[in-house]
Design an enzyme around this catalytic site. Sequence first.
Site: not given
Ligand SMILES: *Cc1c(COP(=O)(O)O)cnc(C)c1O
Length: 388
Positions: A49, A268
């Site tokens: 993702k 800044y």
């Molecule tokens: C993002 C996610 C993962 C992966 O998690 P990591 O901590 O990056 O390994 C797995 N399962 C779900 C449901 C997620 O949302």
Amino acid sequence: MTDFVDILEDEDPFETAGLRLTVDLTALTDNWKDMARRSGKARTAAVVKADAYGTGIEDAGQALYMAGARDFFVATVAEGVTLRSYAPEARIFVLSGIWPGTERRFFENDLVPVISSEEQLAFWMAVLAEYGDYPCALHVDTGFNRLGLSMDEAIALADDVSRPASFAPVLVMSHLACGDDHSSAMNKQQLESFRQVSAAYEGIDSSLSASAGIFLGSDYHFDLTRPGIAIYGGEAVNGMKNPMRPVVTAEARIIQVRTVKAGESVSYGRALRLTRDSRLAIVSAGYADGYMRSQSSGGVPLRQTIPQGGQGFVAGRKVPVAGRITMDLTIFDVTDLPDNAVRAGDYVELFGKNILVDDVARSAGTIGYEMLTGIGLRHERRYLLEEE
Ligand SMILES: *Cc1c(COP(=O)(O)O)cnc(C)c1O
């Protein structure tokens, strides 16, 4: 004129980019294989993702597919559609589930919706009544309170004889809230709850663990594990030495090196007052690129709780951020480097092998996940892949 155009076309934008990322696909696939080994008998998916945690879903997805990954998780339908061309035979699960109006894209791209609420379930049953058999996954909440059917709903559904015969879940899954904290009692509680769910769906694959849960041991592996951050080289478990290979290197180009006298101020709000004659390297990345302002050396609230601001790495040494980080530019203090060690055009590593992404994240008050996924759109990217 023609010659001039030819020269322009020969230019490699990576060589002159203000901000550039190198993604080591060999490290990525080695990390995935490492997670697969640690998952024992369970199959190992790849979570891709958020553009594969900022590494680019096309190249990262394809490399993982070539390395043997056949189960993928994406957050959105659009990500699933993109991934499909790079992972032709894979099972692709869409974590945000299905909405009216997206069915076609699911069917056409052979994407599996993860059903995670009563509303989605009702819609899904209506879809099945109209179109017939199609796989889905069920997400069950065991205490996270984000997405998922309740345990009662899920267990009732498993026993529901009136459910349509075409309802064919291929996976039941849940997600740990405290997987990164191995001392948390929550892990055992969620494990016990998920065992009940898994038992109610006997014969259907179950999945509980993301990266952190894989390190909790085989009780947590079930049939399928879902590592994300660990395959991108990030830290999954608090307080444990990170065994993964770094995958992403972010570098920013020095636009100018300037000399500044003791007593003058930088950036800044005059957030830094120089106590010695200094040399400053001004690099072309700022908070608009995801190099977070909270890493400024001073002049931001976070420095009251975490004294150390961000650091870069150049000419073999770590150099501190000087003053406030701005939208497009960050200033590093390179006074401690030998004269002429750095020049305009050189690159400062923002994170990579010498400065771990999680260490940068800590000085920004956040986690490696946010650093990786936040690195913006203005970078050039290059992929490394060792030939086998
Ligand atoms: C993002 C996610 C993962 C992966 O998690 P990591 O901590 O990056 O390994 C797995 N399962 C779900 C449901 C997620 O949302």
